[in-house]
Design a protein around this motif. Structure first.
Motif, PDB file in Angstrom:
ATOM      1  N   ASP A  79     -13.578 -98.088  -6.758  1.00 35.57           N
ATOM      2  CA  ASP A  79     -14.787 -97.520  -7.368  1.00 35.57           C
ATOM      3  C   ASP A  79     -14.366 -96.686  -8.578  1.00 35.57           C
ATOM      4  OD1 ASP A  79     -17.487 -97.133  -7.680  1.00 35.57           O
ATOM      5  OD2 ASP A  79     -17.628 -95.541  -6.215  1.00 35.57           O
ATOM      6  N   ASP A  80     -14.629 -95.368  -8.573  1.00 35.15           N
ATOM      7  CA  ASP A  80     -14.237 -94.523  -9.698  1.00 35.15           C
ATOM      8  C   ASP A  80     -12.997 -93.697  -9.359  1.00 35.15           C
ATOM      9  OD1 ASP A  80     -15.393 -92.880  -7.841  1.00 35.15           O
ATOM     10  OD2 ASP A  80     -16.507 -91.660  -9.290  1.00 35.15           O
ATOM     11  N   CYS A  81     -12.204 -94.182  -8.407  1.00 33.04           N
ATOM     12  CA  CYS A  81     -11.018 -93.459  -7.949  1.00 33.04           C
ATOM     13  C   CYS A  81      -9.777 -94.338  -8.068  1.00 33.04           C
ATOM     14  CB  CYS A  81     -11.190 -93.026  -6.492  1.00 33.04           C
ATOM     15  SG  CYS A  81     -12.647 -92.003  -6.188  1.00 33.04           S
ATOM     16  N   TRP A  82      -8.604 -93.710  -7.873  1.00 33.15           N
ATOM     17  CA  TRP A  82      -7.321 -94.424  -7.911  1.00 33.15           C
ATOM     18  C   TRP A  82      -6.491 -94.063  -6.691  1.00 33.15           C
ATOM     19  CZ3 TRP A  82      -6.070 -98.073 -11.544  1.00 33.15           C
ATOM     20  CH2 TRP A  82      -6.900 -98.144 -12.660  1.00 33.15           C
ATOM     21  N   ALA A  83      -5.718 -95.037  -6.197  1.00 31.64           N
ATOM     22  CA  ALA A  83      -4.898 -94.806  -5.004  1.00 31.64           C
ATOM     23  C   ALA A  83      -3.685 -95.727  -5.031  1.00 31.64           C
ATOM     24  CB  ALA A  83      -5.717 -95.047  -3.744  1.00 31.64           C
TER      25      ALA A  83
END
Length: 238
Positions: A79-83
């Motif tokens: 989505d609008d995140c990073w991992a």
């Protein structure tokens, strides 16, 4: 007239690219450290707040993701995140000896699929699509798994709760966004849809974002109390 340039002006011009490169490298190091240290996906806007001013966070994350493409872990967008996540072709090594504690029943899987593709959706709408009643226990299991959440309340009589999927759902199934859910041909290829479905059948297209729709109201503390999810606040006596 051609402007006269001093040697200092020329030196400043030469230093500018080097200065920009240092800022870019520093931004990459900060972003990498933030994502690595977090047990949950990190919002891109939070990373943008920490890196040097003037550096484009989107470009930084794309470069970092490219650096990790062929590594044992990949930097992925959720989505609008990073991992950071184990590379898909190596995931069997990590999960081989682990027991999956989220064994969902067939009913729960059906409800999860309906919510995924039809969200925002109410319990009554889920039952209409499935053609059978949906027990409260089935929804509770999905809520406890962290893959489904209460989104809001529909502006219709009774104000039924609307359900949708979570960021954890996207992360677990390796989806960048809801639009990455399998389409018609993919579902057929996986044996999840009959090859004899009507020619005009279309797989529902989920929303591209998590914003409440015009006919949804946000869930308030009073709603949570009404739904039995919060203990009603007791007013203090004078």
């Amino acid at each position: 007239m051609v402007p006269f340039k001093t040697q200092d002006d020329a030196d400043d011009a030469d230093d500018a690219p080097a200065h920009d490169a240092r800022l870019e490298r520093e931004a990459e190091r900060i972003a990498e450290a933030m994502v690595f240290a977090s047990s949950e996906p990190v919002q891109e806007k939070l990373i943008a707040e920490k890196i040097p001013d003037g550096v484009n966070v989107g470009d930084v994350m794309k470069r970092l993701a490219g650096l990790y493409t062929m590594r044992g872990v990949n930097l992925v967008r959720v989505d609008d995140c990073w991992a950071f996540r184990t590379a898909a072709d190596l995931s069997f090594l990590i999960h081989r000896d682990q027991t999956d504690v989220r064994k969902l029943s067939r009913a729960a899987l059906e409800v999860l699929a309906i919510i995924s593709y039809h969200q925002p959706v109410t319990r009554a709408e889920v039952e209409e699509i499935r053609g059978v009643a949906t027990s409260r226990g089935t929804l509770d299991v999905l809520l406890e798994s962290g893959w489904v959440k209460m989104r809001g309340r529909r502006r219709t009589p009774g104000r039924p709760v609307t359900y949708g999927t979570t960021l954890e759902f996207l992360d677990h199934f390796g989806l960048e966004e809801l639009r990455d859910l399998p389409g018609l041909e993919e579902l057929k290829g996986a044996g999840l849809l009959s090859s004899r479905v009507p020619s005009d059948f279309q797989v529902p297209l989920p929303p591209s974002d998590d914003e409440l729709e015009e006919d949804e109201d946000p869930i308030t503390q009073m709603d949570l109390e009404e739904l039995g999810l919060l203990t009603p606040a007791v007013e203090k006596e004078d």
